[in-house]
Design an enzyme around this catalytic site. Structure first.
Site, mmCIF file in Angstrom:
data_model
loop_
_atom_site.group_PDB
_atom_site.id
_atom_site.type_symbol
_atom_site.label_atom_id
_atom_site.label_comp_id
_atom_site.label_asym_id
_atom_site.label_seq_id
_atom_site.Cartn_x
_atom_site.Cartn_y
_atom_site.Cartn_z
ATOM 1 N N GLU A 126 -13.428 6.858 93.753
ATOM 2 C CA GLU A 126 -14.207 8.085 93.992
ATOM 3 C C GLU A 126 -14.168 8.317 95.332
ATOM 4 O O GLU A 126 -13.877 7.082 95.810
ATOM 5 C CB GLU A 126 -15.461 7.400 93.517
ATOM 6 C CG GLU A 126 -16.404 8.358 93.928
ATOM 7 C CD GLU A 126 -16.764 10.395 93.899
ATOM 8 O OE1 GLU A 126 -15.631 10.866 93.623
ATOM 9 O OE2 GLU A 126 -17.124 11.143 92.677
ATOM 10 N N ASP A 127 -13.876 8.896 96.090
ATOM 11 C CA ASP A 127 -13.983 9.667 97.347
ATOM 12 C C ASP A 127 -15.037 9.072 98.210
ATOM 13 O O ASP A 127 -14.964 7.986 99.334
ATOM 14 C CB ASP A 127 -13.581 11.016 98.125
ATOM 15 C CG ASP A 127 -14.766 12.000 96.842
ATOM 16 O OD1 ASP A 127 -15.789 11.076 96.648
ATOM 17 O OD2 ASP A 127 -14.745 13.179 97.162
ATOM 18 N N ASP A 158 -22.795 9.065 97.036
ATOM 19 C CA ASP A 158 -24.159 9.654 97.802
ATOM 20 C C ASP A 158 -25.452 9.464 97.488
ATOM 21 O O ASP A 158 -26.041 7.894 97.627
ATOM 22 C CB ASP A 158 -24.191 11.116 98.021
ATOM 23 C CG ASP A 158 -24.791 11.566 98.846
ATOM 24 O OD1 ASP A 158 -25.263 11.086 99.650
ATOM 25 O OD2 ASP A 158 -25.319 13.435 98.251
ATOM 26 N N GLY A 203 -25.762 8.187 93.743
ATOM 27 C CA GLY A 203 -25.150 7.592 92.932
ATOM 28 C C GLY A 203 -25.366 7.679 91.855
ATOM 29 O O GLY A 203 -24.841 7.619 90.622
ATOM 30 N N ARG A 245 -9.706 19.315 102.617
ATOM 31 C CA ARG A 245 -9.493 18.012 101.762
ATOM 32 C C ARG A 245 -7.926 17.672 102.744
ATOM 33 O O ARG A 245 -7.882 16.709 103.267
ATOM 34 C CB ARG A 245 -8.953 18.665 101.188
ATOM 35 C CG ARG A 245 -10.242 19.116 99.942
ATOM 36 C CD ARG A 245 -9.723 19.098 98.408
ATOM 37 N NE ARG A 245 -11.157 19.680 97.428
ATOM 38 C CZ ARG A 245 -11.589 19.362 96.903
ATOM 39 N NH1 ARG A 245 -13.020 18.174 97.021
ATOM 40 N NH2 ARG A 245 -13.194 20.464 95.863
#
Ligand code: 5GP
Length: 174
Positions: free
Chosen positions: A96-97, A100, A102, A162
């Site tokens: 994952e990036d 936050d 969760g 991105r």
């Protein structure tokens, strides 16, 4: 909306991804890894990470979305695209990036555990632990950051930024 400042440089990202790759390689020695990349944000991190993992890897993609405004997480998670492959009996690593609240990964954890993988772990590049709404501890984390809205290295603001090779903070968001 403009970029305010860089908080993680391209060199820092590279060094940290190499460390994570080495750690994952050690932890899964003798095994094969099934990597689940969460689209779209984690795609760039995942592409770098798998090239630092020195065991056989398979890659699949999943797309999740939360309802709500662009920079806020509402708590309702939708699955937009599911995996192509079955994960029963496999050693699964979700990439994952950023974590936050969760909520996204808590939802995903339950969803994937129901498919009976041999093991399930989570790797995030960034973590904002101060923002949690539900307890969620990643197994691998690139770095913890303060409560900033960040872009770059896969992370977007309204589908832009991105491609930036570093992680930056944006000046103001709605
Ligand atoms: P969570 O469910 O943990 O609140 O949400 C995680 C998702 O929210 C991430 O995959 C990402 O799409 C989005 N997100 C959270 N914080 C940020 C941020 O600072 N910048 C960007 N671009 N996306 C974020």
């Amino acid at each position: 909306m403009e970029l305010d400042r860089v908080i993680v440089s391209e060199d820092e990202i590279k060094a940290r991804v190499a460390e994570l790759g080495a750690q994952i390689t050690r932890d899964y020695a003798g095994k094969e890894l099934f990597v689940v990349c969460i689209l779209k944000g984690a795609s760039i991190f995942m592409a770098d990470l798998v090239r630092q993992i020195k065991i056989p890897v398979q890659i699949d993609f999943m797309s999740l979305s939360s309802y709500g405004k662009s920079t806020q997480t509402s708590g309702v998670v939708r699955m937009l695209r599911d995996l192509d492959q079955e994960i029963a009996g496999k050693d699964v690593l979700v990439v994952e990036d950023i974590i936050d609240t969760g909520l996204t990964l808590s939802y995903l954890k339950e969803n994937l555990l129901a498919r009976k993988p041999a093991s399930l772990r989570f790797c995030t590049f960034l973590d904002k632990p101060s923002r949690r709404k539900v307890a969620f501890q990643p197994d691998y984390s690139g770095m913890a950051i303060e409560d900033y809205f960040v872009v770059g290295y896969g992370l977007d603001y309204q589908e832009k930024y991105r491609e930036l090779p570093f992680i930056g903070v944006v000046k103001s968001v709605d």
